[in-house]
Scaffold this motif. Structure first.
Motif, PDB file in Angstrom:
ATOM      1  N   ARG A  34      -3.668  -5.027  -1.450  1.00  0.00           N
ATOM      2  CA  ARG A  34      -2.205  -4.935  -1.515  1.00  0.00           C
ATOM      3  C   ARG A  34      -1.627  -4.409  -0.202  1.00  0.00           C
ATOM      4  NH1 ARG A  34      -0.339  -1.392  -5.397  1.00  0.00           N
ATOM      5  NH2 ARG A  34      -2.378  -0.448  -5.649  1.00  0.00           N
ATOM      6  N   ILE A  35      -2.322  -3.473   0.439  1.00  0.00           N
ATOM      7  CA  ILE A  35      -1.867  -2.978   1.744  1.00  0.00           C
ATOM      8  C   ILE A  35      -1.930  -4.114   2.764  1.00  0.00           C
ATOM      9  CG2 ILE A  35      -2.427  -1.435   3.680  1.00  0.00           C
ATOM     10  CD1 ILE A  35      -3.280   0.644   1.518  1.00  0.00           C
ATOM     11  N   GLU A  36      -3.005  -4.872   2.744  1.00  0.00           N
ATOM     12  CA  GLU A  36      -3.129  -6.010   3.665  1.00  0.00           C
ATOM     13  C   GLU A  36      -2.009  -7.020   3.444  1.00  0.00           C
ATOM     14  OE1 GLU A  36      -7.946  -5.987   4.443  1.00  0.00           O
ATOM     15  OE2 GLU A  36      -7.154  -7.265   2.840  1.00  0.00           O
ATOM     16  N   ALA A  37      -1.693  -7.320   2.180  1.00  0.00           N
ATOM     17  CA  ALA A  37      -0.627  -8.275   1.873  1.00  0.00           C
ATOM     18  C   ALA A  37       0.731  -7.741   2.331  1.00  0.00           C
ATOM     19  CB  ALA A  37      -0.607  -8.576   0.379  1.00  0.00           C
ATOM     20  N   THR A  38       0.939  -6.447   2.185  1.00  0.00           N
ATOM     21  CA  THR A  38       2.219  -5.838   2.558  1.00  0.00           C
ATOM     22  C   THR A  38       2.399  -5.760   4.067  1.00  0.00           C
ATOM     23  OG1 THR A  38       2.266  -4.539   0.522  1.00  0.00           O
ATOM     24  CG2 THR A  38       3.625  -3.740   2.347  1.00  0.00           C
ATOM     25  N   THR A  39       1.329  -5.405   4.776  1.00  0.00           N
ATOM     26  CA  THR A  39       1.439  -5.165   6.221  1.00  0.00           C
ATOM     27  C   THR A  39       1.064  -6.378   7.060  1.00  0.00           C
ATOM     28  OG1 THR A  39      -0.836  -4.358   6.412  1.00  0.00           O
ATOM     29  CG2 THR A  39       0.903  -2.714   5.913  1.00  0.00           C
ATOM     30  N   VAL A  62       4.447   0.070   9.731  1.00  0.00           N
ATOM     31  CA  VAL A  62       3.191  -0.031   8.990  1.00  0.00           C
ATOM     32  C   VAL A  62       2.857   1.315   8.339  1.00  0.00           C
ATOM     33  CG1 VAL A  62       0.708  -0.464   9.182  1.00  0.00           C
ATOM     34  CG2 VAL A  62       2.330  -1.954  10.362  1.00  0.00           C
ATOM     35  N   ALA A  63       3.064   2.403   9.056  1.00  0.00           N
ATOM     36  CA  ALA A  63       2.798   3.732   8.487  1.00  0.00           C
ATOM     37  C   ALA A  63       3.651   3.955   7.239  1.00  0.00           C
ATOM     38  CB  ALA A  63       3.048   4.825   9.512  1.00  0.00           C
ATOM     39  N   ALA A  64       4.927   3.598   7.316  1.00  0.00           N
ATOM     40  CA  ALA A  64       5.809   3.764   6.153  1.00  0.00           C
ATOM     41  C   ALA A  64       5.342   2.898   4.988  1.00  0.00           C
ATOM     42  CB  ALA A  64       7.249   3.432   6.532  1.00  0.00           C
ATOM     43  N   ALA A  65       4.928   1.668   5.275  1.00  0.00           N
ATOM     44  CA  ALA A  65       4.457   0.770   4.215  1.00  0.00           C
ATOM     45  C   ALA A  65       3.171   1.299   3.581  1.00  0.00           C
ATOM     46  CB  ALA A  65       4.238  -0.636   4.779  1.00  0.00           C
ATOM     47  N   VAL A  66       2.244   1.743   4.406  1.00  0.00           N
ATOM     48  CA  VAL A  66       0.976   2.275   3.897  1.00  0.00           C
ATOM     49  C   VAL A  66       1.223   3.551   3.085  1.00  0.00           C
ATOM     50  CG1 VAL A  66      -1.231   3.321   4.593  1.00  0.00           C
ATOM     51  CG2 VAL A  66      -0.448   1.206   5.683  1.00  0.00           C
ATOM     52  N   ASN A  67       2.044   4.441   3.618  1.00  0.00           N
ATOM     53  CA  ASN A  67       2.310   5.705   2.943  1.00  0.00           C
ATOM     54  C   ASN A  67       3.075   5.539   1.637  1.00  0.00           C
ATOM     55  OD1 ASN A  67       0.957   7.111   4.911  1.00  0.00           O
ATOM     56  ND2 ASN A  67       2.798   7.628   6.048  1.00  0.00           N
ATOM     57  N   ALA A  68       3.687   4.392   1.424  1.00  0.00           N
ATOM     58  CA  ALA A  68       4.419   4.144   0.180  1.00  0.00           C
ATOM     59  C   ALA A  68       3.470   3.928  -1.003  1.00  0.00           C
ATOM     60  CB  ALA A  68       5.342   2.932   0.342  1.00  0.00           C
ATOM     61  N   PHE A  69       2.213   3.659  -0.731  1.00  0.00           N
ATOM     62  CA  PHE A  69       1.240   3.478  -1.806  1.00  0.00           C
ATOM     63  C   PHE A  69       0.807   4.845  -2.328  1.00  0.00           C
ATOM     64  CE2 PHE A  69       1.068  -0.588   0.234  1.00  0.00           C
ATOM     65  CZ  PHE A  69       0.743  -1.482  -0.770  1.00  0.00           C
ATOM     66  N   TRP A  91      -5.783   5.940  10.353  1.00  0.00           N
ATOM     67  CA  TRP A  91      -6.853   6.290   9.417  1.00  0.00           C
ATOM     68  C   TRP A  91      -6.243   6.982   8.212  1.00  0.00           C
ATOM     69  CZ3 TRP A  91     -12.183   5.526  10.117  1.00  0.00           C
ATOM     70  CH2 TRP A  91     -12.531   4.950  11.348  1.00  0.00           C
ATOM     71  N   PHE A  92      -6.718   6.629   7.027  1.00  0.00           N
ATOM     72  CA  PHE A  92      -6.201   7.232   5.808  1.00  0.00           C
ATOM     73  C   PHE A  92      -7.274   7.199   4.729  1.00  0.00           C
ATOM     74  CE2 PHE A  92      -4.852   2.853   6.225  1.00  0.00           C
ATOM     75  CZ  PHE A  92      -5.197   2.268   5.015  1.00  0.00           C
ATOM     76  N   VAL A  93      -7.040   7.928   3.668  1.00  0.00           N
ATOM     77  CA  VAL A  93      -7.950   7.978   2.531  1.00  0.00           C
ATOM     78  C   VAL A  93      -7.289   7.268   1.366  1.00  0.00           C
ATOM     79  CG1 VAL A  93      -9.099   9.504   0.866  1.00  0.00           C
ATOM     80  CG2 VAL A  93      -9.015  10.127   3.294  1.00  0.00           C
ATOM     81  N   LEU A  94      -8.063   6.416   0.698  1.00  0.00           N
ATOM     82  CA  LEU A  94      -7.624   5.796  -0.550  1.00  0.00           C
ATOM     83  C   LEU A  94      -8.278   6.555  -1.691  1.00  0.00           C
ATOM     84  CD1 LEU A  94      -7.993   1.997   0.295  1.00  0.00           C
ATOM     85  CD2 LEU A  94      -5.893   3.356   0.212  1.00  0.00           C
ATOM     86  N   ALA A  95      -7.493   6.905  -2.688  1.00  0.00           N
ATOM     87  CA  ALA A  95      -8.000   7.583  -3.883  1.00  0.00           C
ATOM     88  C   ALA A  95      -7.477   6.809  -5.086  1.00  0.00           C
ATOM     89  CB  ALA A  95      -7.517   9.024  -3.935  1.00  0.00           C
ATOM     90  N   THR A  96      -8.399   6.277  -5.885  1.00  0.00           N
ATOM     91  CA  THR A  96      -7.997   5.438  -7.009  1.00  0.00           C
ATOM     92  C   THR A  96      -8.668   5.877  -8.303  1.00  0.00           C
ATOM     93  OG1 THR A  96      -9.737   3.815  -6.531  1.00  0.00           O
ATOM     94  CG2 THR A  96      -7.584   3.448  -5.501  1.00  0.00           C
ATOM     95  N   GLU A  97      -8.101   5.437  -9.415  1.00  0.00           N
ATOM     96  CA  GLU A  97      -8.614   5.826 -10.734  1.00  0.00           C
ATOM     97  C   GLU A  97      -9.950   5.184 -11.058  1.00  0.00           C
ATOM     98  OE1 GLU A  97      -5.693   5.215 -13.765  1.00  0.00           O
ATOM     99  OE2 GLU A  97      -4.192   6.408 -12.710  1.00  0.00           O
ATOM    100  N   THR A  98     -10.244   4.046 -10.431  1.00  0.00           N
ATOM    101  CA  THR A  98     -11.510   3.349 -10.656  1.00  0.00           C
ATOM    102  C   THR A  98     -12.050   2.860  -9.314  1.00  0.00           C
ATOM    103  OG1 THR A  98     -10.507   1.160 -10.902  1.00  0.00           O
ATOM    104  CG2 THR A  98     -10.706   2.497 -12.918  1.00  0.00           C
ATOM    105  N   PRO A  99     -13.348   2.612  -9.215  1.00  0.00           N
ATOM    106  CA  PRO A  99     -13.880   2.058  -7.970  1.00  0.00           C
ATOM    107  C   PRO A  99     -13.230   0.714  -7.608  1.00  0.00           C
ATOM    108  CG  PRO A  99     -15.652   2.993  -9.259  1.00  0.00           C
ATOM    109  CD  PRO A  99     -14.419   3.023 -10.133  1.00  0.00           C
TER     110      PRO A  99
END
Length: 160
Positions: free
Chosen positions: A134-139, A94-101, A117-125
């Motif tokens: 997408r993380i939920e679908a992947t993991t 799961v860590a590898a999958a999450v970190n791939a984003f 725990w991680f931080v999401l940083a995106t171009e838009t809200p």
């Protein structure tokens, strides 16, 4: 004199110059046309030596990031603290999958029911919800979002 730091695999040797660079570059990086040349001059090194040292520290994962910090909201982006409850037997996958984003930063394991725990940083809200989905679908696991309610500036510098 060198000290050894162990990061993802083999030990990494840090000499006094590595430590001095790490300590000095946590703030006050010159905003000039040739910033690495300025840093090099201050340390009595050649510009390519400073760049090579920084690359080695990044490649060895002694440093996980080297770059500016932006208030992303001021340019239309968004940050969000996120957490997951990951079965211990599946943590590495799961860590590898999450970190791939590319939107994921600062992923840490914690001793808690929500152990990743991680931080999401995106171009838009809207990118926060999209990336979390997408993380939920992947993991196959839910992502708990903790949006920022108030901003604090903490100038954290770690001595190498």
């Amino acid at each position: 004199m060198t000290d050894t730091m162990k990061r993802s695999g083999a030990p990494v040797e840090l000499d006094a110059t590595d430590r001095a660079l790490i300590n000095a570059l946590q703030g006050d990086f010159p905003l000039t046309r040739e910033p690495f040349a300025e840093v090099a001059a201050a340390f009595g090194l050649a510009e390519d030596q400073v760049i090579a040292r920084m690359r080695r520290l990044l490649d060895a994962r002694v440093l996980t990031r080297f770059g500016p910090m932006f208030q992303i909201e001021r340019i239309g982006g968004a940050f969000c603290l996120a957490a997951m409850r990951v079965p211990e037997t599946d943590f590495e996958r799961v860590a590898a999958a999450v970190n791939a984003f590319p939107e994921v930063a600062h992923n840490y394991r914690r001793e808690h029911a929500l152990n990743m725990w991680f931080v999401l940083a995106t171009e838009t809200p809207a990118g926060i919800e999209d990336t979390a989905a997408r993380i939920e679908a992947t993991t196959g696991l839910p992502v708990f979002r903790f949006p920022k309610e108030r901003e604090y500036f903490v100038e954290m510098k770690l001595e190498a």
